[in-house]
Design a protein around this motif. Structure first.
Motif, PDB file in Angstrom:
ATOM      1  N   TYR A 106      -7.226   2.638   7.524  1.00  0.00           N
ATOM      2  CA  TYR A 106      -6.760   1.479   6.756  1.00  0.00           C
ATOM      3  C   TYR A 106      -6.473   0.269   7.640  1.00  0.00           C
ATOM      4  O   TYR A 106      -6.927  -0.844   7.374  1.00  0.00           O
ATOM      5  CB  TYR A 106      -5.512   1.860   5.956  1.00  0.00           C
ATOM      6  CG  TYR A 106      -4.828   0.699   5.269  1.00  0.00           C
ATOM      7  CD1 TYR A 106      -5.273   0.224   4.043  1.00  0.00           C
ATOM      8  CD2 TYR A 106      -3.722   0.072   5.851  1.00  0.00           C
ATOM      9  CE1 TYR A 106      -4.648  -0.832   3.409  1.00  0.00           C
ATOM     10  CE2 TYR A 106      -3.083  -0.987   5.227  1.00  0.00           C
ATOM     11  CZ  TYR A 106      -3.554  -1.435   4.002  1.00  0.00           C
ATOM     12  OH  TYR A 106      -2.932  -2.485   3.384  1.00  0.00           O
ATOM     13  N   TRP A 125      -4.955   5.221  -3.987  1.00  0.00           N
ATOM     14  CA  TRP A 125      -5.610   5.024  -2.688  1.00  0.00           C
ATOM     15  C   TRP A 125      -5.974   3.556  -2.496  1.00  0.00           C
ATOM     16  O   TRP A 125      -6.496   2.905  -3.402  1.00  0.00           O
ATOM     17  CB  TRP A 125      -6.912   5.833  -2.611  1.00  0.00           C
ATOM     18  CG  TRP A 125      -6.767   7.307  -2.441  1.00  0.00           C
ATOM     19  CD1 TRP A 125      -6.857   8.251  -3.412  1.00  0.00           C
ATOM     20  CD2 TRP A 125      -6.539   8.016  -1.220  1.00  0.00           C
ATOM     21  NE1 TRP A 125      -6.692   9.503  -2.889  1.00  0.00           N
ATOM     22  CE2 TRP A 125      -6.498   9.391  -1.536  1.00  0.00           C
ATOM     23  CE3 TRP A 125      -6.367   7.616   0.110  1.00  0.00           C
ATOM     24  CZ2 TRP A 125      -6.292  10.378  -0.573  1.00  0.00           C
ATOM     25  CZ3 TRP A 125      -6.160   8.612   1.062  1.00  0.00           C
ATOM     26  CH2 TRP A 125      -6.116   9.963   0.720  1.00  0.00           C
ATOM     27  N   GLU A 126      -5.738   3.070  -1.298  1.00  0.00           N
ATOM     28  CA  GLU A 126      -6.246   1.753  -0.930  1.00  0.00           C
ATOM     29  C   GLU A 126      -7.711   1.900  -0.518  1.00  0.00           C
ATOM     30  O   GLU A 126      -8.035   2.716   0.342  1.00  0.00           O
ATOM     31  CB  GLU A 126      -5.427   1.171   0.228  1.00  0.00           C
ATOM     32  CG  GLU A 126      -3.978   0.898  -0.129  1.00  0.00           C
ATOM     33  CD  GLU A 126      -3.809  -0.195  -1.166  1.00  0.00           C
ATOM     34  OE1 GLU A 126      -4.570  -1.182  -1.134  1.00  0.00           O
ATOM     35  OE2 GLU A 126      -2.918  -0.058  -2.030  1.00  0.00           O
ATOM     36  N   THR A 156      -3.029   5.599   1.890  1.00  0.00           N
ATOM     37  CA  THR A 156      -4.006   4.942   2.763  1.00  0.00           C
ATOM     38  C   THR A 156      -4.750   5.980   3.591  1.00  0.00           C
ATOM     39  O   THR A 156      -4.171   6.955   4.059  1.00  0.00           O
ATOM     40  CB  THR A 156      -3.322   3.937   3.715  1.00  0.00           C
ATOM     41  OG1 THR A 156      -2.367   4.635   4.522  1.00  0.00           O
ATOM     42  CG2 THR A 156      -2.618   2.837   2.934  1.00  0.00           C
ATOM     43  N   PRO A 203       0.831  -1.203   0.000  1.00  0.00           N
ATOM     44  CA  PRO A 203       0.000   0.000   0.000  1.00  0.00           C
ATOM     45  C   PRO A 203       0.866   1.254   0.000  1.00  0.00           C
ATOM     46  O   PRO A 203       1.975   1.255   0.518  1.00  0.00           O
ATOM     47  CB  PRO A 203      -0.787  -0.123   1.290  1.00  0.00           C
ATOM     48  CG  PRO A 203       0.124  -0.865   2.213  1.00  0.00           C
ATOM     49  CD  PRO A 203       0.878  -1.833   1.339  1.00  0.00           C
TER      50      PRO A 203
END
Length: 832
Positions: free
Chosen positions: A440, A456-457, A436, A433
């Motif tokens: 997260y 973006w996660e 985040t 990642p």
């Protein structure tokens, strides 16, 4: 050499010459192309020249199709043989999953009109006995493509360009770009040979150009530095080897035409015939990126040393597939740089932040794409838009947050993934990642399985924390993957109870100042909301098609909060800022601020969402804060949820009662914890993006990048209620002139029991292709597959029976009324 031109193309490979040729063909009379060395001296010269149709991108398929058709006409036009050998392309499959991939690809090919045929192993063996087929499932064959000589096709396009008045100048290097406010001043230096190297001389010129196009290939990083922008195009090593003649092939060719290009995707290679022998081109693991900060001056038409150990597996698999090649020696080898981008697709379109600067960079399949890229880029430059939606290839799909290390990791991954199964639900792991949201780790602990959008996660779904034996979170499928049952349960929870979604990735801008209201009224199609209210609206292209979608919140008379799709934040920001620059003198001062990373967004939705928020809201009369009277649908209020100040929007992309809770991002974890605590008594479930995508289709909510794009107007998308024709707005006249060529519809589908459409499938009526899906999935409300797409206007009436192609079969589909779930929006407006 000319010192003023309408368009200056920088780069003399296949892509650059195609752009110059197509600009002239489109009617621009004063075009010049500059090449720092010789034409084709970059990646073009060492390309294998294959012309594969296969691509999972709709736009790229159109580009490849145009190239293949164009190249067949060049000899007649220019008198030069482009070296096109139409031998066909056989793409083989060793597994049922690979055949599923080909069938999904064929859906895209079918919508574009690309010819293909299916073959069984027995049919392959009968036609091409040198191929081993006992371990194959089948193949897809493109009879109209093949391979071409890269230098010949480039020279043919260069001659065609010259015949149309294009000036082509070699041995000139660009050393500076300067925008004067109306044109580009381009400083160029004459390059000379010295000791086998190409070095700058003392001779310089300044060329002024209304437009500049960069097609600089492996030199993209140098171009980026000169322009002061980021271009995530970095070369990766690509090897191929040429064998001595194969006696079995030589004998077979005595009574047969050329062998088709072979692709064993599961073995990660292509093979084509070459002077009685074979060319093997592998896409192996661990191929390194090169020149991340620019190509050394000493590197010209050079190659890297061959690394046979790295491609041993692929070489042995060629011998397995073509047994006669086992005793054939190696004749030649190539290992050269080929430019890649983080998603493997090229960068075609306007440069971020710059005027009249166009990029054509990052072509990993440059010969295949060159003809079509030149055609559609010329359309964008000359006519204002291409006839197809080019947003998926726009250079601004990658934001300014991207670094060199990120691009290197993702470009190497894109190379390795050329022949890895292209699952629609794939999530590639490199460089993750990175971006985040604060929650997260909490989401991950709760079982979140993440996807990536603009870095973006974002949770795709929440799987079991203690996974049952045999459950594989990373399992992908062209049918219903292991994640499907969890996404279906999440969708049901939103419809029947309450769910919580992390929507932090949304793009967010504030537009304020004395000219803000007048500007936005001109910039967007809908009437502006009153203070404290919300409207959905659209910004159009010059051509009248849909450029982007905004949710506009009016915070004050001269202050607006704009929310748009998270995947397109740089794309939206660039268009918005350029429009402001164009109109500020007319409307007055306008300030634009990207506040995406300042605000987190948690969306709560479902029939029980109000009761969850009521446990947290702080107010003198908390029981009424969220009522319709104090907080009606499509309104915004500043509320307090515990200790967190929240900009609450009463909207819900899922089509249920709900709110988007925009909050200071540094307070997200506190808000998350409080919502989880307050949601527990109501059975609140965490919900990911896949369920949300299904739910929005049940409400016929169009999404940018699928239903909404630069190839359709809001009226064609069926969004008339968000277009105020009583006012003047940008693109209005062009939109009205287009009329209605097709209509966006929602369909309920009786498809196969183990799969749902992905949004790439062709639609039929009476055996005739009449449209295509743009989105697809599962409907929890109706217990069947659902999709959205475009059809002929006469077929857009609810109740129309159509057929949908999935897995080579036709399935029943019916056009339904817009918003088939809760068409009167009763659940969204419910009071409490």
């Amino acid at each position: 050499m000319k010192t003023h031109v309408k368009a200056l193309v920088v780069g003399g490979g296949a892509v650059g010459t195609s752009i110059a040729y197509h600009l002239a063909k489109a009617g621009w009379q004063d075009v010049m192309l500059l090449e720092r060395d010789e034409l084709t001296s970059g990646s073009t010269w060492h390309a294998a020249g294959l012309l594969p149709y296969f691509n999972m991108s709709y736009a790229t398929t159109w580009i490849h199709d145009h190239s293949i058709k164009l190249y067949k006409t060049l000899e007649q036009e220019t008198g030069l043989d482009a070296g096109f050998f139409v031998v066909g392309n056989l793409r083989m499959a060793q597994s049922k999953a690979r055949m599923d991939e080909y069938m999904l690809y064929a859906s895209t090919a079918e919508t574009v009109g690309v010819p293909f045929e299916w073959m069984t192993p027995a049919q392959i063996k009968e036609r091409w006995p040198l191929v081993r087929t006992d371990d194959l499932e089948g193949a897809i064959c493109h009879p109209t493509d093949g391979y071409i000589n890269p230098a010949d096709v480039t020279m043919a396009m260069a001659k065609g360009a010259r015949q149309r008045g294009v000036s082509i100048e070699r041995k000139w290097q660009v050393d500076g770009y300067d925008w004067t406010g109306s044109e580009w001043r381009v400083t160029v230096t004459k390059m000379v040979e010295k000791g086998g190297n190409l070095v700058p001389s003392d001779e310089q010129q300044v060329i002024t150009a209304e437009h500049v196009v960069t097609a600089t290939g492996n030199h993209a990083q140098r171009t980026a530095r000169l322009l002061g922008i980021k271009i995530p195009a970095i070369p990766v090593e690509h090897q191929f080897i040429v064998t001595e003649p194969d006696p079995a092939l030589v004998e077979w060719r005595k009574t047969n035409e050329q062998h088709p290009v072979l692709r064993d995707a599961d073995a990660k290679w292509y093979v084509r015939e070459e002077r009685g022998g074979w060319i093997l081109g592998p896409y192996e693991r661990n191929a390194p990126a090169r020149f991340p900060y620019g190509v050394p001056d000493s590197f010209r038409a050079d190659l890297f040393p061959l690394d046979l150990d790295r491609i041993e597996e692929e070489y042995m698999s060629m011998i397995h597939r073509i047994p006669s090649s086992e005793t054939v020696g190696l004749k030649d080898d190539f290992n050269g740089p080929i430019c890649y981008t983080p998603d493997g697709n090229p960068l075609i379109g306007p440069a971020p932040g710059l005027r009249n600067m166009w990029l054509a960079e990052g072509f990993s399949f440059g010969i295949t794409a060159a003809g079509g890229a030149g055609h559609y880029l010329a359309q964008m430059m000359v006519e204002g838009e291409a006839e197809i939606d080019m947003a998926s290839l726009d250079p601004k799909r990658f934001g300014g947050w991207m670094t060199t290390d990120y691009a290197v990791a993702k470009n190497e991954e894109a190379y390795e993934h050329v022949y890895i199964l292209h699952h629609p639900d794939e999530e590639r792991p490199a460089a993750r990642p990175l971006r985040t949201s604060p929650a997260y780790d909490r989401q991950k602990t709760a079982g979140a399985q993440f996807g990536q959008v603009n870095g973006w996660e974002r949770p795709n779904y929440y799987g079991p924390v203690d996974a049952p034996e045999g459950f594989d979170h990373d399992a992908r499928s062209f049918r219903r993957g292991g994640w499907w049952e969890y996404a279906a349960a999440e969708a049901k929870a939103i419809r029947e109870g309450v769910g919580l979604i992390d929507a932090t990735a949304f793009a967010k801008h504030e537009v304020k100042g004395p000219g803000a209201a007048a500007f936005l009224d001109w910039f967007t199609t809908n009437k502006l909301p009153k203070v404290g209210r919300i409207n959905l609206t659209y910004a159009l292209t010059d051509a009248g098609t849909t450029r982007t979608e905004y949710t506009i919140v009016r915070l004050a008379e001269d202050r607006f909060y704009l929310v748009s799709a998270g995947a397109w934040s740089a794309y939206d920001a660039d268009y918005l800022r350029k429009a402001v620059e164009d109109k500020e003198g007319e409307f007055g001062r306008i300030d634009v601020q990207d506040v995406t990373t300042q605000w987190g967004v948690l969306a709560i939705a479902g029939p029980r969402s109000r009761e969850v928020l009521n446990r947290l809201v702080r107010d003198a009369d908390p029981a009424t804060v969220l009522s319709n009277k104090r907080f009606p649908w499509l309104s915004c209020r500043e509320i307090e949820l515990g200790m967190v100040p929240v900009r609450a929007l009463r909207v819900a992309y899922t089509g249920e009662l709900g709110w988007e809770l925009h909050h200071p991002i540094e307070m997200q974890n506190h808000l998350w914890d409080k919502l989880m605590e307050a949601g527990a008594p109501s059975g609140m479930r965490l919900v990911g993006a896949r369920a949300q995508n299904w739910l929005r289709q049940e409400k016929s909510y169009r999404a940018f990048g699928t239903e909404l794009g630069r190839d359709a107007t809001p009226l064609e998308a069926g969004l008339d209620r968000f277009v105020d024709l009583s006012k003047e707005f940008h693109g209005k006249a062009a939109m009205e002139a287009i009329g209605i060529r097709s209509k966006c519809v929602t369909l309920l589908i009786d498809g196969p029991g183990d799969a749902d459409p992905w949004g790439r499938e062709a639609l039929y009526a009476g055996g005739e292709k009449v449209g295509r899906l743009t989105s697809g999935g599962w409907s929890a409300a109706f217990g069947k597959s659902i999709g959205m797409g475009y059809v002929r206007p006469d077929l857009a009436t609810p109740g129309t029976k159509l057929k949908l192609r999935m897995f080579r079969e036709l399935w029943d589909a019916e056009v339904c009324e817009d918003s088939p779930h809760d068409p009167k929006n009763a659940t969204i407006r419910v009071d409490g």
